[in-house]
Design an enzyme around this catalytic site. Structure first.
Site: not given
Ligand code: S3P
Length: 447
Positions: A174, A326, A357
């Site tokens: 993440s 995403d 999702r």
């Molecule tokens: C993001 C990280 C992702 C992504 C989100 C934007 C970011 O989430 O799904 O739309 O800007 O760091 P996760 O960190 O939960 O994977």
């Protein structure tokens, strides 16, 4: 704060070829970070190409609440007069991050090592999402949090008065968690280290370096080791936000679905931690070309030219998941029109996004007459020559579910209606107009 507003049902009808140029908005991830790092810098950060979606506007409002001066000068043109690392003031009211997991998690990280308290909330979707993944590492710095069961919002975070640096191995891939830890590390003395098993989007690392922080990234047997030296003085920087590859994926996939389409999407980020969808589309047989590759504002960008193509289903390599996390919803919609089965594995994280999702796509595709199989961490879609459509799909306050089914509706036999398209404004406020300009038949109910 779309999840707070009235539902807007929308319908996509079978359409003729999509043609033209699609100017998609600025990258959402980079837009959040530009505002937050601007707020933590000394001096004035000038931003161009900022995404003016509700998620980012909520982050702008939050930065004002923490004491930064955030001003809009024109479309996409903003400035942030920062308060410096450790300079956040205690907000007077509750911080409402609307629909944005990125906003709330990054902001919690940015305040966790300052001696102030703040209470965070969001819409019905955000208030269901897990926050323990962020509050657990922030507790290691000395921050305390008091949330609802499972650490959910609304949640009060009390920043550490005497923060200590942290060494943290991400338990889930993440970028939000990684970024929260790095932003917290900014105001801790000494070195904060984050280790990630799978590389996730690296905008925070790139931007921290650009703003003058000492940060190193090493690929080791343990994974990617990111080391940040705390308490730098961040210097305000101009930020040119590239166009969002996640938003671009919608018109690109729509053009692949609708026969005889050909569109160009200029200036889209091709950061290797974000471009998994485009590699996947090419492997499926898409006529997709990256023209004029160049560097803009520290990010590789290109103009995407895509023509409708017959596609074949593939097994998407699970190790690619983080670089296209995403884009699985729109890929699942596109896979319904590919020949054979598209298998998407290693995608458990999709269950804790704006909606579950995997479930939302599986139920929506079934309602449209498409055969799917799901497991806890996978989704398989059986492609067909014609997708029946003719259904209303539940979007669960999730912009990407709404846009995915509106794209599929352009190429289905019968219209596809989504129960609520209002969350599209969180990430892609011009989606409806942009798609209509390309020739898509998308209408709001009663208009
Ligand atoms: C993001 C990280 C992702 C992504 C989100 C934007 C970011 O989430 O799904 O739309 O800007 O760091 P996760 O960190 O939960 O994977």
């Amino acid at each position: 704060m779309s999840g707070h507003g009235p539902a807007i049902p929308m319908t996509a009808r079978p359409s003729g070829p999509l043609r033209g140029t699609a100017q998609v908005p600025g990258d959402k991830s980079i837009s959040h970070r530009a505002l937050i790092l601007g707020a933590l810098s000394v001096g004035e950060t000038q931003i161009t190409g900022l995404l003016e979606g509700q998620d980012v506007l909520d982050t702008a409002r939050a930065m004002r609440a923490f004491g930064a001066e955030v001003t809009q000068h024109g479309p996409g043109e903003w400035s942030v007069h920062g308060v410096g690392v450790g300079g956040f003031a205690e907000p007077d009211g509750v911080i409402d991050c609307g629909n944005s997991g990125t906003g709330v998690r990054l902001i919690m990280g940015a305040m966790a090592t300052t001696d102030i308290a703040a209470t965070f909330t969001g819409d019905a979707s955000l208030n269901k999402r897990p926050m323990g993944r962020v509050t657990d590492p922030l507790a290691k710095f000395g921050a305390q949090s008091f949330g609802r069961s499972g650490g959910r919002l609304p949640l009060t975070l009390i920043g550490a008065a005497q923060p200590v640096p942290v060494r943290y191995t991400l338990p889930v891939p993440s970028a939000q968690v990684k970024s929260a830890v790095l932003l917290a590390g900014l105001n801790a003395p000494g070195q904060t280290v984050v280790i990630e098993g799978e590389p996730t989007r690296d905008h925070t690392e790139r931007m921290l370096r650009g703003f003058g922080a000492e940060i190193t990234v090493e690929d080791t047997d343990e994974g990617r080791v990111i080391t940040l030296t705390g308490q730098p003085e961040l210097q305000a920087q101009p930020v040119a936000v590239p166009r969002d590859p996640s938003s671009a994926a919608f018109p690109v996939c729509a053009a692949l679905m609708v026969p005889q389409s050909e569109i160009v999407v200029p200036g889209v980020s091709q950061n290797p931690t974000r471009n998994g969808i485009y590699l996947t589309l090419q492997e499926m047989g898409a006529d997709l070309v990256m023209e004029n590759p160049r560097n803009e504002g520290g990010e590789p960008v290109a103009d995407l030219r895509v023509r409708h193509s017959p596609l074949r289903g593939i097994a998407v390599p699970p190790e690619r998941a983080a670089s296209m996390i995403d884009e699985y919803p729109v890929l699942a919609a596109l896979a319904a029109l590919a020949e054979g089965v598209t298998v998407m594995r290693g995608i458990k994280e999709l269950r804790v996004k704006e909606s579950d999702r995997i479930d939302a796509m599986a139920r929506g595709l079934e309602a449209c007459g498409v055969r799917v199989e799901e497991t806890e961490d996978s989704l398989s879609v059986h492609g067909m020559a014609q997708v029946p459509g003719g259904a209303t799909v539940q979007t669960h306050i999730d912009h990407r579910i709404a846009m995915s089914f509106l794209c599929l509706g352009l190429a289905a036999q019968k219209p596809i209606r989504v129960d609520n398209a209002s969350p599209i404004a969180t990430s892609f406020p011009v989606f409806e107009d942009l798609m209509r300009d390309l020739g898509a038949q998308i209408t709001r109910e009663n208009t």
